[in-house]
Each structure stands twice: as structure tokens, then as C-alpha cells.
Design an enzyme around this catalytic site. Structure first.
Site, PDB file in Angstrom:
ATOM      1  N   ARG A 141     -15.533   1.109   0.348  1.00  0.00           N
ATOM      2  CA  ARG A 141     -15.208  -0.209   0.905  1.00  0.00           C
ATOM      3  C   ARG A 141     -15.161  -0.095   2.425  1.00  0.00           C
ATOM      4  NH1 ARG A 141      -9.590  -2.953  -0.829  1.00  0.00           N
ATOM      5  NH2 ARG A 141      -8.703  -1.417   0.594  1.00  0.00           N
ATOM      6  N   ASP A 165      -4.283  -8.392  -4.051  1.00  0.00           N
ATOM      7  CA  ASP A 165      -4.306  -9.479  -3.068  1.00  0.00           C
ATOM      8  C   ASP A 165      -4.517 -10.828  -3.743  1.00  0.00           C
ATOM      9  OD1 ASP A 165      -3.792  -8.520  -0.445  1.00  0.00           O
ATOM     10  OD2 ASP A 165      -5.629  -7.348  -0.609  1.00  0.00           O
ATOM     11  N   GLU A 198     -10.724 -11.211  -3.922  1.00  0.00           N
ATOM     12  CA  GLU A 198      -9.271 -11.034  -3.797  1.00  0.00           C
ATOM     13  C   GLU A 198      -8.614 -12.174  -3.031  1.00  0.00           C
ATOM     14  OE1 GLU A 198      -8.454  -7.381  -1.692  1.00  0.00           O
ATOM     15  OE2 GLU A 198     -10.115  -7.669  -0.314  1.00  0.00           O
ATOM     16  N   HIS A 253       0.805  -1.215   0.000  1.00  0.00           N
ATOM     17  CA  HIS A 253       0.000   0.000   0.000  1.00  0.00           C
ATOM     18  C   HIS A 253       0.841   1.270   0.000  1.00  0.00           C
ATOM     19  CE1 HIS A 253      -3.118  -2.929   0.910  1.00  0.00           C
ATOM     20  NE2 HIS A 253      -3.886  -2.093   0.244  1.00  0.00           N
ATOM     21  N   ARG A 277       3.019  -9.150  -1.089  1.00  0.00           N
ATOM     22  CA  ARG A 277       3.038  -8.046  -2.061  1.00  0.00           C
ATOM     23  C   ARG A 277       3.890  -6.877  -1.605  1.00  0.00           C
ATOM     24  NH1 ARG A 277      -3.199  -5.899  -1.410  1.00  0.00           N
ATOM     25  NH2 ARG A 277      -2.438  -3.859  -2.015  1.00  0.00           N
ATOM     26  N   ARG A 304     -10.811   3.553  -0.227  1.00  0.00           N
ATOM     27  CA  ARG A 304     -10.164   2.771   0.853  1.00  0.00           C
ATOM     28  C   ARG A 304     -10.399   3.502   2.184  1.00  0.00           C
ATOM     29  NH1 ARG A 304      -6.017   1.783  -3.495  1.00  0.00           N
ATOM     30  NH2 ARG A 304      -5.757  -0.466  -3.668  1.00  0.00           N
ATOM     31  N   CYS A 328     -10.214  -3.606  -9.652  1.00  0.00           N
ATOM     32  CA  CYS A 328      -9.704  -2.403  -8.962  1.00  0.00           C
ATOM     33  C   CYS A 328      -8.284  -2.594  -8.453  1.00  0.00           C
ATOM     34  CB  CYS A 328     -10.637  -1.987  -7.832  1.00  0.00           C
ATOM     35  SG  CYS A 328     -10.749  -3.209  -6.528  1.00  0.00           S
TER      36      CYS A 328
HETATM   37  C1  PEP Z   1      -6.536  -5.406  -4.198  1.00  0.00           C
HETATM   38  O1  PEP Z   1      -6.221  -6.209  -3.316  1.00  0.00           O
HETATM   39  O2  PEP Z   1      -6.327  -5.607  -5.415  1.00  0.00           O
HETATM   40  C2  PEP Z   1      -7.188  -4.128  -3.826  1.00  0.00           C
HETATM   41  C3  PEP Z   1      -7.625  -3.305  -4.750  1.00  0.00           C
HETATM   42  O3  PEP Z   1      -7.277  -3.812  -2.521  1.00  0.00           O
HETATM   43  P1  PEP Z   1      -6.023  -3.305  -1.667  1.00  0.00           P
HETATM   44  O4  PEP Z   1      -4.915  -2.970  -2.616  1.00  0.00           O
HETATM   45  O5  PEP Z   1      -6.482  -2.121  -0.879  1.00  0.00           O
HETATM   46  O6  PEP Z   1      -5.713  -4.477  -0.792  1.00  0.00           O
HETATM   47 MG    MG Z   2      -6.980  -6.025  -1.329  1.00  0.00          MG
END
Ligand code: PEP
Ligand code: MG
Length: 619
Positions: free
Chosen positions: A376, A502, A478, A233, A512, A340, A549
Site C-alpha cells: 500500500r 476506517d 475504507e 494502529h 477508532r 503498511r 484487510c
Molecule cells: C483499515 O482501515 O481497515 C485498514 C486495513 O487500514 P489501516 O488500519 O492501516 O487504516
Molecule cells: Mg485504513
């Protein structure tokens, strides 16, 4: 300045790897080729947010904070010792991780740093320091942070009496270890970056997503860190903020002074410290060219995202903070595909109450002027730890697999109910969808729907206006288990949003946010693509909307494949919208579908990448 990789890291070394565009590869330091400066140094890392930043370095001094001191009751002693032990365990993990990073440095540096880190490791493993701190907590009944301070002062006094330069030097290491322990104890998330000179480049061991959310792009030019992966993130926020960033650059902090000029090349993954004049001029030109290109793309703002053969695609924005709203509109986003909301919970001591959450959501919904906002529910946990959460639940062994997202909401129903109430109230002011993160089963969706029904009834009884009908409830797909049960989930959900960040992480078992395994992170792996395909087909059969997304939605490289698989809605960092729109307007959907079919027959991700890149080169 104290760095994670202690002093003694040589400033240069031969380039031993290929130049990489963007992320991936093993980062390492090198000398600035053609440098006329004696101190010039270049480092490689993961280029996670494209663009070039040039500015004065601001080195984040880890641990420069006021240390709290307070007395503890006798019945709290045991818990305080446990808290200290937890901080020491975390420190051991951190130091081992740093040792892993030091391995990729040139031999001599790697060896020297290895010795130092071994010494640090010994200091947090049943050492005089750790035993002394425990003793002070029990004996003096003080908090762990204060006990560390006192113990280090005592050790320093002993060392000062020794006529041994080597041992005298070790006190610096003990202090550094003490700072690490204190930082861990304080779950230190907050760092103020607001008083820096404009255009400053932040150099740090690590920036958490919460730290990154505090960066103001009008003050900060870009950043680089030793730790961090391309899809965590922190990287996502960098792209959202449009800040050039390089993560996972070992040796970054060695010997850097505040104020020295730094270039961050977020596309190539390079950090140049104190570069020579000709290099500065060259990067200055590249930065200007990139800015011209960006301005050119903005002219697409008012044009629709339609393929050459006439299929319309909806392009929406992923948002973390209300301040990004203008950017979403400026870049032509047709709605917010992912808000988010967890960022509302970070960098603060107390939780936002229903009214505060409602006010923020209302601002966003009204700001979008009738375009849909997909909020979300908070996806806290994993690498997005809010301070209060760390205090309550401690450090999970496997954060990504732990009490994260909807699991936390169902464990702490008050938290989720408050958020749902705020959302239902905000839904009065414009089109709103509610999205549930990290869903793994139909039962979880049903529980949230029940909870939402109860919240709605309570609000209505109190004559509080709420969205009518209630907002659609969607599922983030995800988790591989969710993708594989997409056909069942499609009946429980009103829409799907595929979180490929995810989904890739969990399908391939690749953290990640970990730079060590960044090269293995691959959304084009056939397993990931099959899960996407299965999910899209389940949604189309059930006639519910499906969007993507994850970060691949904002990369024009993937547009043809996603559209070819049947996706018609993409949500991405606001700044990515124009480039994706440009790609879509150049695409022939029939051809893209044909190429997607060929790709789905492949078993090798290298071959898939070639097939995709060849297609992108022609069409
Ligand atoms: C994802 O996991 O692809 C997503 C969009 O949510 P985040 O990146 O906030 O985990
Ligand atoms: Mg995610």
C-alpha cells in the site's frame, strides 16, 4: 515518576462494571480482590491484544529527553512564537482529554485530579508561564524549548523564596506542564526500549503507533497505556507483534514503581500491579495454557483454508515491518494482503529515498517466495504522523479527516512518485500489487495511474528494469463515499481491499483510536455491513478480486459472515491466520451464506451479533 493523572490517585476502588471479554466498556481501577499484598492494584482497560504478559514494570517517563537550545534569527521570531502557541493549544486539548478520563475514577480521586488538571490547564492558558515564554522568545531570540526551560527556572527561583509549602509544591506541576509543552514542541515520537530487562511491561500515558513499532517482542513482554482505542494502529501493531496489551486504563500510572511485577491480561483488559503470589501462579498457568493452544494451532500451517463444502479461501498477512515476514510464513500466510509501507517513514529524521524503499520491498517480495505482496502506498497522517510531516503541516484540527494517505501523496507528488518508482522496480522480483489508501473518488485513482505511467516511462528511458506488465492497482475501500461508489471504482481499479477499520470509523463517526468512544465502535452495525456488501457485489459484478484487510478479517467470529457475503480473500495479522483457518475449515459455506442473508435483513446490530454468535456456536 510523574504521571498524566497526577499523584494522589487512590490505589483502589470498588469494581462497578461487568467483566468484559476483550474491548469495550468503561475502564476503571479496582483493588486486587483476595490480595495479600498491601500495594496490589488492578485496573481495567480495553483488552486490545490477547495473551498474558507477566514481567517487571517499565514506566515511561514522559519528557526525559535532551532539550535543544539554539538562537533564532529576528525574522523567525514570529514563527517560533506560533510554534509555541501551537504546542500550548495541543497541551490544552490533551489536558481536557485527561480530565474526561479522570471522571470515571472514584469520586474523591476524580475531584482531586480534576483540581490538579484545572491548575495545569490554567498554566497553559495565558499564564505567567506562557507569557514569560513568549517574552523570552522575542527578547532573548531563543527557541521555544529553551525559553520554557529558562522561564521555569525563573519561576522556581521565585517560589523557592516563599515560605509556603503549598506554593513550593506547585513548582512540580509547573515542571510537568513544561515537560508536556516541550514534548509537544519536539513532536517527540522516538523512545528507546531496547535496553530494558527481558519481558518488561511498558506502562505509559500513551504509545503512538511509531513508538509501538519500536517495541521488540524479544525484550518487551506487553504494554498498557492510559490513552488509546481498540482499533487504532497502536492496538493493531500490538496484535501484529503478538504483544498482550491493554489500552485506555485510567489511573494506570499512579504510584507505580519501575521494576514492580505487573500482569497484563490482553483478553480481559486487566492490568494487575504487584499482584499477590496466588494470582501470579494462576496467571502463569493461564499463560502456559494459551501457549499450548497456540502451538496446537500451528499444526494447521500446511493445511489449506477450505470450507467443509470445498470452497477455497485465500488467507494473507497484514505486515508493518520487514521483521514480521518470518511470522507471516511461519503461520501459513499465502501472501501479503496489506503492507503498511508508512512504517518505513516513521522514527527517522529524513525520508527513505527510492533505493532504500526498493531494497526493503525487494526483501519482502523475495522473502515471500513467489506469493503475492500487496504494497500500500504510504498511509501517513491521521494518528500515523511521521516527525517530518508534523513539522511541515502542523497539527491538523481533525487528523482523521485531514491530509492523510493518498491525499498527502497527491499533494506531495515527489513523495508518491519516489514510492511508485521503488515499487515498480521491486515488482521485477516477484508478484506485486499496489494498493491506494483512503481513496474517495475515481479521479484520485486516475491521477495515480497517470503518475505511475510517467514514472514507468522515466525509468524505462533510463534503462532501469521495472515490472512488466505494470503491477495491478487496487483501491482500499475504507471511506463510505468509496463504498457507495464501488460500482464506478470497480472499473478504475484492478482489485479492492475493504478496510473495515476506517470504514467503521468513518461510517459511524467514531474515532477508532479514542478509548472514550470505544464501546460505540461496531463493525456489525447494519450501515457498515451494507457498505461491505455493496462493495463486494460491485467487485464480483466487475470480476475484480476483493479482499477484507481490516481487523475483522483476523477475528474468527466474523469469518462466516464475510464468506457468506462473498468474500474469498482475507488479510490479517500473521498470528491470526491459524485461528481463522480453523474456523473456515469447520464452516459450511451454504449455511454461512444463508445466515448472512438473514443478517442482512436486520436493522439492529445487537440482533445481528446474536445471529452471528448463535451460528458460530453451532457450526
Ligand atoms: C483499515 O482501515 O481497515 C485498514 C486495513 O487500514 P489501516 O488500519 O492501516 O487504516
Ligand atoms: Mg485504513
Amino acid at each position: 515518576m510523574k504521571s498524566d493523572l497526577p499523584p494522589g490517585v487512590p490505589a483502589g476502588g470498588p469494581v462497578s462494571g461487568p467483566d468484559r471479554g476483550g474491548s469495550g466498556g468503561t475502564p476503571h481501577p479496582e483493588s486486587v480482590s483476595g490480595s495479600t499484598s498491601s500495594s496490589g492494584r488492578a485496573l481495567r482497560g480495553l483488552g486490545v491484544s490477547p495473551g498474558i504478559a507477566i514481567g517487571p514494570a517499565h514506566v515511561v517517563e514522559s519528557g526525559a529527553v535532551a532539550i535543544p537550545e539554539y538562537a533564532i534569527a529576528s525574522d523567525a521570531v514570529e514563527a517560533e512564537v506560533a510554534r509555541f502557541n501551537e504546542a500550548a493549544t495541543k497541551a490544552r486539548r490533551q489536558i481536557k482529554k485527561l480530565k474526561g478520563k479522570a471522571l470515571v475514577l472514584p469520586d474523591s480521586a476524580s475531584e482531586e485530579i480534576g483540581f490538579l488538571l484545572d491548575a495545569h490547564l490554567a498554566m497553559v492558558t495565558n499564564s505567567r508561564l506562557t507569557r514569560g515564554v513568549e517574552h523570552r522568545i522575542k527578547q532573548d531570540r531563543v527557541n521555544a524549548e529553551a525559553a520554557i526551560q529558562a522561564e521555569i527556572a525563573a519561576i522556581a527561583a521565585t517560589f523557592a523564596g516563599m515560605d509556603d509549602a503549598y506554593l513550593a509544591g506547585r513548582i512540580d506541576d509547573i515542571r510537568e506542564v513544561g515537560r508536556r509543552l516541550t514534548r509537544n514542541l519536539m513532536k517527540q515520537e522516538y523512545r528507546a526500549f531496547s535496553s530494558l530487562p527481558p519481558g518488561s511491561i511498558i506502562l505509559a500515558e500513551e504509545l503512538t503507533p511509531a513508538d509501538t513499532a519500536l517495541l521488540d517482542p524479544t525484550v518487551v513482554g506487553g504494554f498498557a497505556t492510559v490513552l488509546g482505542g481498540a482499533e487504532g494502529h497502536t492496538a493493531i501493531l500490538a496484535r501484529s507483534l503478538g504483544l498482550p496489551a491493554v489500552l485506555g486504563a485510567p489511573g494506570l500510572l499512579a504510584g507505580v514503581r519501575n521494576g514492580v511485577t505487573v500482569i497484563v491480561d490482553g483478553l480481559q483488559g486487566r492490568v494487575l500491579i504487584d499482584p499477590p503470589a496466588e494470582m501470579l501462579a494462576d496467571y502463569g498457568e493461564r499463560r502456559a495454557a494459551r501457549e499450548r493452544e497456540r502451538q496446537g494451532l500451528k499444526s494447521l500451517r500446511k493445511l489449506p483454508a477450505v470450507t467443509r463444502d470445498g470452497t477455497a479461501v485465500t488467507l494473507m498477512a497484514n505486515l508493518e515491518l520487514p521483521r514480521d515476514l518470518d511470522q507471516a510464513l511461519e503461520h501459513g500466510a499465502q501472501g501479503i494482503g496489506l503492507l503498511r509501507t508508512e512504517f518505513m517513514f516513521m522514527n527517522r529524521d529524513h525520508l527513505p529515498d527510492e533505493d532504500e524503499q526498493y531494497a526493503v520491498l525487494r526483501t519482502m517480495i523475495e522473502g515471500m517466495g513467489g506469493r503475492t505482496v500487496t504494497a500500500r502506498t504510504m498511509d501517513l497522517g491521521g494518528e500515523k504522523l511521521a516527525g517530518w510531516m508534523a513539522g511541515r503541516y502542523g497539527e491538523p484540527a481533525n487528523p482523521a479527516l485531514g491530509l492523510r494517505a493518498i491525499r498527502l501523496g497527491l499533494r506531495e507528488p515527489k513523495l508518491l512518485e519516489t514510492q511508485l518508482a521503488a515499487m515498480l522496480r521491486a515488482g521485477v522480483h516477484g508478484p506485486l500489487r499496489i494498493l491506494l489508501p483512503m481513496i474517495a473518488s475515481v479521479a484520485e485513482v486516475q491521477k495515480v495511474r497517470e503518475m505511475m505511467g510517467q514514472v514507468a516511462r522515466r525509468l524505462r528511458r533510463r534503462n532501469i528494469a521495472i515490472a512488466d506488465p505494470l503491477p495491478p492497482v487496487g483501491v482500499m475501500v475504507e471511506v463510505p463515499g468509496a463504498a457507495l461508489s464501488a460500482d464506478a471504482l470497480a472499473y478504475a481499479a484492478d482489485f479492492f481491499s475493504i478496510g473495515t477499520n476506517d470504514l467503521t470509523q468513518y461510517t459511524l463517526a467514531i474515532d477508532r483510536a479514542d478509548e472514550q468512544v470505544a464501546t460505540l465502535y461496531d463493525p456489525l452495525h447494519p450501515a457498515v455491513l451494507r457498505l461491505i456488501q455493496f462493495t463486494v457485489e460491485a467487485a464480483l459484478r466487475a470480476r475484480i478480486p476483493v479482499s477484507v484487510c481490516g481487523e475483522i478479517a483476523g477475528d474468527p467470529r466474523y469469518s462466516a459472515l464475510l464468506l457468506g457475503l462473498g468474500v474469498r480473500e482475507l488479510s490479517m495479522a500473521p498470528l491470526a491466520v491459524p485461528a481463522v483457518k480453523k474456523r473456515i475449515r469447520a464452516l459450511d459455506l451454504m449455511e454461512a451464506s444463508r445466515r448472512a442473508r438473514v443478517i442482512m435483513d436486520q436493522s439492529d446490530s445487537g440482533r445481528i451479533a446474536t445471529l452471528l454468535d448463535d451460528f458460530n456456536a453451532i457450526l
